[in-house]
Design an enzyme around this catalytic site. Structure first.
Site, short mmCIF file in Angstrom:
data_model
loop_
_atom_site.label_atom_id
_atom_site.label_comp_id
_atom_site.label_asym_id
_atom_site.label_seq_id
_atom_site.Cartn_x
_atom_site.Cartn_y
_atom_site.Cartn_z
N THR A 236 0.82 -1.21 0.00
CA THR A 236 0.00 0.00 0.00
C THR A 236 0.85 1.26 0.00
O THR A 236 0.32 2.36 -0.06
CB THR A 236 -0.95 0.02 1.21
OG1 THR A 236 -0.26 -0.46 2.35
CG2 THR A 236 -2.15 -0.83 0.95
N GLY A 237 2.14 1.12 0.13
CA GLY A 237 2.99 2.30 0.01
C GLY A 237 3.43 2.89 1.34
O GLY A 237 3.64 4.09 1.45
N LYS A 238 3.58 2.05 2.35
CA LYS A 238 3.99 2.55 3.65
C LYS A 238 5.41 3.10 3.60
O LYS A 238 5.68 4.20 4.09
CB LYS A 238 3.89 1.42 4.70
CG LYS A 238 2.49 0.87 4.85
CD LYS A 238 2.40 -0.17 5.95
CE LYS A 238 2.99 -1.51 5.56
NZ LYS A 238 2.20 -2.23 4.54
N THR A 239 6.29 2.35 2.98
CA THR A 239 7.68 2.80 2.88
C THR A 239 7.77 4.10 2.09
O THR A 239 8.46 5.04 2.48
CB THR A 239 8.53 1.73 2.19
OG1 THR A 239 8.30 0.49 2.83
CG2 THR A 239 10.00 2.07 2.28
N GLU A 455 -16.61 -23.49 -16.39
CA GLU A 455 -16.69 -22.02 -16.43
C GLU A 455 -18.05 -21.56 -16.91
O GLU A 455 -18.59 -20.56 -16.42
CB GLU A 455 -15.58 -21.45 -17.32
CG GLU A 455 -14.16 -21.83 -16.92
CD GLU A 455 -13.84 -21.62 -15.46
OE1 GLU A 455 -14.46 -20.74 -14.83
OE2 GLU A 455 -12.98 -22.34 -14.92
N HIS A 458 -20.37 -21.43 -13.97
CA HIS A 458 -20.21 -20.19 -13.19
C HIS A 458 -20.89 -19.03 -13.90
O HIS A 458 -21.64 -18.26 -13.29
CB HIS A 458 -18.72 -19.83 -13.06
CG HIS A 458 -17.94 -20.68 -12.12
ND1 HIS A 458 -18.34 -20.95 -10.83
CD2 HIS A 458 -16.72 -21.29 -12.25
CE1 HIS A 458 -17.42 -21.71 -10.23
NE2 HIS A 458 -16.42 -21.93 -11.08
#
Ligand code: NHX
Ligand code: ZN
Length: 680
Positions: A236-239, A455, A458
Site C-alpha cells: 500500500t505504500g507505507k515505505t 466455467e 459459473h
C-alpha cells in the site's frame, strides 16, 4: 539520561570485546597471507606462464648452438625426467639471435622436460650456464597435505573469534545496525510521488512540520509522538509514504527492516538497535523507518516452543531506546506492519508507537492517481483511459498497480508496439493478479471440455442471479494455477457485503462443479478453489457477520485466523462444543442450499449452458456481455472475425474493460467483443 545508560552499556560491551580486539583488516591480511603460502608453494616452480615449452630435440639443438643463456635442472623421480628451465635466444633464418623485450635483445624463458643421461647432465653443468635445482616434490607434497588443513584451521579460528566478538558490542560490523541511510540530499521523494492515500498523507503532514522545526512545536507545549505505527496491507505504500515525509521535511531517512535486527546470536539485535539510534542522533533531524516491525515486535512470552531470547532482547533494547530519547532531538520513528494485532502491547504504550496511521488499499480514485504517477515513465497510447483501468482493478495495491503498468510496457515492447494500449493493460492486469497465461499447457480435449463446462456453469448462474457482481469475462485459457476462470467485476469498490449477494455468490461458486459433473459424469479435484472460497464465505457469514438466524449476531472465535502465532493460542475458540456443531451445520446448510439453487438453475437452462460452453471451446474467451446475450436471446451470434490480419500475439485481450455491465442484461451491441485469437 538514558544516554548515560546507553554509554555505560557501550563501555561494558567495549571491554568485553576489547580483550579480543584485533582490527578486522589485519585479520583479512593475515588470512590472505597464510592462505596464499600453500598456493605459492604449489606454483613457485611453475615458471612464468609465457614460458615456451621445448621438446627434447629443440632443447638439444638450442644447447648445441649456444642459444641458451642460463638454466636450472631438476630431476623429477616420478617421471624419471629432468625439468630444465631457463632463458634462451631463438635463431632466425640467417642464424641471428632474436629475443624478446622492447629491443628484441632479451632472452626468452623456456621450459623443457627432457631425458638426460648422467653424462649429458654433467656436460650441461660444466658449460657453466646450468645449475641444479632442488627437486620440489617434497615441498609440493607438504603443501598439498598441509594446505587444506591450514586453511580450514584458519577459517574455524576466524569464525570462532567473530562469534566471541559478537557477544559484546562487536568490533566487526556484526553488531552494527544495518540501517540504510538516505541523506536529505539524496532523498528526492515527496508527497507528489505518493498517490491514492490521501487520508494518510493528511495525517502525516503534521510530522513534516515538526521535523522541519521541532522547536516551534515545543514552544506551544504540544507533544509530538515519538513513534508512529503505519498499518496497512502489503504494497500500500507505507515505505514510500515514510520516505516522502523525510523528503518533504528535508530530514535524513534511515530505513531498516525488523528482520534485519534479528540474528542467530543473542545480543546482536540489541546492539544493532543501539547502534542505529546512535547513528540517528548524529544525523538529526531524521526519520527512522522500521519495516515489518512484527519481526521483532511480536508479543513476548507466548511463543510456541519456548521464548525467543534474541528477539526479546532486541525488542527490549528498542523500547529502552525509545523511552530514552526526547522528541526535541528531531527524531521520529515510523514502524510499519500489516499485522498490528500480533504486536507486543508494550510497543503501543504512550511514548512509544502511540499513534497509528492506517494506510488503506486505494479506492477507484486513488488507483487512478497511482496509475497516473507510474504512467509518467510509460509511453501510453492516447486511447488509454486510466480511469477504466482503475475501475477494473478493485483491491489492487499501489505496488500491484505499478507492476501492472510495468508488465503492460514489457508486453507492448515484446509485441513490437509503439505505445502501451488498452489491451496490454488488461492483459497485464490479469497477469499481475492471476499469473501468466499458459497457452502452451497441454490439455486433453476432455479436460478442455470439462473446463469449458465448469466455467460456463459459473457464468450462467452469475447471469441468472440478480445480486451478483456483473460478469466481466469467462476464459478457458489456463493462467497461473487455474485451468480456466470466470471473472466478475464489482460496479464499484466493495466496502461491505450483503447477505443476498453472498448467497448468490456462493451459488455461482458452486455452479462450476455442477456443470462439470453434467458433462463428464464424474467430478474432479479442480473445484478445490471454488470449494474453499464458498466455505470461507459461508463460515464468515455465520461466525463473523451475524447472518445466520439460527446462531444470531454473535462473533464466534477470533476474526483473525493466525492460529500459529503466540498470542492467538487458545483464543481462537471461545464457544462451546455444541455451538461448534451448530456452526458447522449452518455453514453446511448455507452451502447446500445454494448448491441446490445453482443446480436447479443449471438444469433448467441446460441448453444455454451448453451454448456458452461450446462458444468457450470455440473462442476460448467470452466477454460478460456475450454471455449475457446468450442467456437473454437463447442464441449465440459469433462476433465477426477480427479485422486485423497477422499472427496472434498471444497478448491481445478481447476488448477494453467495460465501463459497467449491468447485472440485469441491458441491450448490448453484439459486435462489442471480438473473438480471442485462435490458439497458437
Ligand atoms: C491442477 N489446476 O492443479 C490443475 C492444473 C476445475 C477447470 N491439477 O474454479 O483451474 O485444477 O472457475 C485460486 C486460483 C485450485 C485457487 C486457482 C485452487 C486453482 C479453477 C486448481 C477450474 N475456475 N482449478 C476454477 C482450476 C486445477 C486450483 C485455486 C486455483 C477447473 C479451476 C485448479
Ligand atoms: Zn470454478
Amino acid at each position: 539520561m538514558s544516554d548515560e545508560n546507553n554509554n555505560k552499556d557501550d563501555e561494558r560491551g567495549g571491554k568485553k570485546s576489547g580483550e579480543f580486539r584485533v582490527p578486522p583488516r589485519t585479520y583479512i591480511i593475515w588470512i590472505a597471507i597464510l592462505g596464499a603460502i600453500p598456493l605459492l608453494m604449489v606454483f613457485r616452480n611453475a615458471g612464468p606462464a609465457s614460458s615456451e615449452a621445448l621438446t627434447q630435440t629443440q632443447f638439444m639443438q638450442a644447447f648445441a648452438s649456444n642459444q641458451i643463456v642460463q638454466g636450472t635442472i631438476a630431476y623429477d623421480p616420478q617421471s624419471l625426467l629432468h625439468e630444465v628451465r631457463g632463458k634462451y635466444f631463438k635463431l632466425d633464418s640467417e642464424g641471428k639471435k632474436i629475443g624478446g623485450g622492447a629491443k628484441g635483445d632479451e632472452p626468452l624463458p623456456f621450459i623443457a622436460k627432457v631425458r638426460l643421461t648422467d653424462k649429458f647432465e654433467d656436460k650441461l653443468l660444466e658449460s657453466g650456464a646450468f645449475e641444479t635445482r632442488a627437486p620440489n616434490t617434497v615441498l609440493l607434497g607438504l603443501a598439498y597435505s598441509l594446505g587444506p588443513i591450514l586453511i580450514l584451521g584458519l577459517l574455524i579460528w576466524f569464525f570462532f573469534i567473530r562469534q566471541i566478538k559478537m557477544a559484546g558490542k562487536g568490533a566487526l560490523s556484526f553488531g552494527k545496525s544495518k540501517a540504510r541511510m538516505l541523506t536529505k540530499e539524496k532523498n528526492k521523494t515527496t508527497f507528489k510521488d505518493v498517490a491514492g492515500v490521501e487520508e494518510a498523507k493528511e495525517e502525516v503532514s503534521e510530522l513534516v512540520d515538526f521535523l522541519k522545526d521541532p522547536k516551534k512545536f515545543q514552544k506551544l507545549g504540544g507533544r509530538i509522538p515519538k513513534g508512529i505505527l503505519m498499518v496497512g496491507s502489503p504494497g500500500t505504500g507505507k515505505t514510500l509514504l515514510a520516505k516522502a515525509i523525510a523528503g518533504e521535511a528535508d530530514a535524513a531517512f534511515f530505513s531498516i527492516s525488523g528482520s534485519d535486527f534479528v540474528e542467530m546470536f543473542v545480543g546482536v539485535g540489541a546492539s544493532r538497535v543501539r547502534d542505529m539510534f546512535e547513528q540517528a542522533r548524529k544525523n538529526t533531524p531524521c526519520l527512522i523507518f522500521i519495516d515489518e516491525i512484527d519481526a521483532v515486535g511480536r508479543s513476548r512470552g507466548h511463543g510456541l516452543g519456548g521464548g525467543n531470547d534474541e528477539r526479546e532482547q532486541t525488542l527490549n533494547a528498542l523500547l529502552v531506546e525509545m523511552d530514552g530519547f526526547d522528541t526535541t532531538e528531531g527524531i521520529i520513528i515510523i514502524a510499519a506492519t500489516n499485522r498490528p494485532d500480533v504486536l507486543d502491547p508494550a510497543l503501543l504504550r504512550p511514548g512509544r508507537f502511540d499513534r497509528q496511521i492506517t494506510v488503506n488499499l486505494p479506492d477507484v480514485r486513488g488507483r487512478e492517481a497511482i496509475l497516473k504517477v507510474h504512467a509518467k515513465n510509460v509511453k501510453l497510447d492516447p486511447t488509454v483511459d486510466l480511469a477504466v483501468i482503475a475501475r477494473g482493478t478493485p483491491g489492487y495495491s499501489g505496488a500491484e498497480l505499478a507492476n501492472l503498468l510495468n508488465e503492460a510496457a514489457l508486453l507492448a515492447a515484446r509485441t513490437g508496439k509503439k505505445a502501451v494500449g488498452m489491451s496490454e493493460l488488461e492483459e497485464a492486469r490479469d497477469k499481475v493478479r492471476w499469473g501468466r497465461e499458459r497457452r502452451t499447457l497441454a490439455m486433453s480435449d476432455e479436460e478442455k471440455r470439462d473446463t469449458a463446462w465448469h466455467e460456463a456453469g459459473h457464468a450462467l448462474v452469475n447471469v441468472l442471479l440478480n445480486n451478483t457482481h456483473p460478469l466481466h469475462k469467462v476464459t478457458i485459457i489456463p493462467r497461473g494455477r487455474a485451468l480456466g476462470m470466470t471473472m466478475m467485476l464489482p460496479e464499484k469498490d466493495v466496502l461491505s457485503q450483503s447477505r443476498k449477494r453472498l448467497m448468490d455468490d456462493i451459488a455461482v461458486t458452486m455452479a462450476g462443479r455442477i456443470a462439470e459433473e453434467m458433462v463428464s459424469q464424474d467430478i474432479s479435484s479442480g473445484a478445490s478453489g471454488d470449494i474453499q472460497m464458498a466455505t470461507q464465505m459461508a463460515r464468515a457469514m455465520v461466525t463473523q457477520w451475524g447472518m445466520s438466524d439460527r446462531l444470531g449476531m454473535i462473533q464466534y472465535g477470533d476474526s483473525n485466523e493466525y492460529v500459529f502465532l503466540g498470542r492467538e493460542m487458545g483464543r481462537s475458540k471461545d464457544y462451546s462444543e455444541a455451538t461448534s456443531q451448530s456452526i458447522d451445520a449452518e455453514v453446511k446448510r448455507i452451502i447446500d442450499e445454494n448448491f441446490q439453487r445453482a443446480k436447479d438453475l443449471i438444469h433448467a437452462n441446460r441448453d444455454k449452458l451448453e451454448m456458452i460452453a461450446k462458444a468457450l471451446l470455440e473462442f476460448e474467451t467470452l466477454e460478460g456481455a456475450q454471455v449475457i446475450d446468450i442467456v437473454r436471446t437463447g442464441k449465440f451470434t459469433p462476433p465477426p472475425p477480427p479485422a486485423q490480419v497477422g499472427p496472434p500475439t498471444g497478448a491481445q485481450a478481447v476488448t477494453p474493460l467495460p465501463e459497467v455491465i449491468k447485472p440485469v442484461p441491458p441491450k448490448i451491441d453484439p459486435g462489442l467483443g471480438s473473438p480471442a485469437p485462435a490458439p497458437a
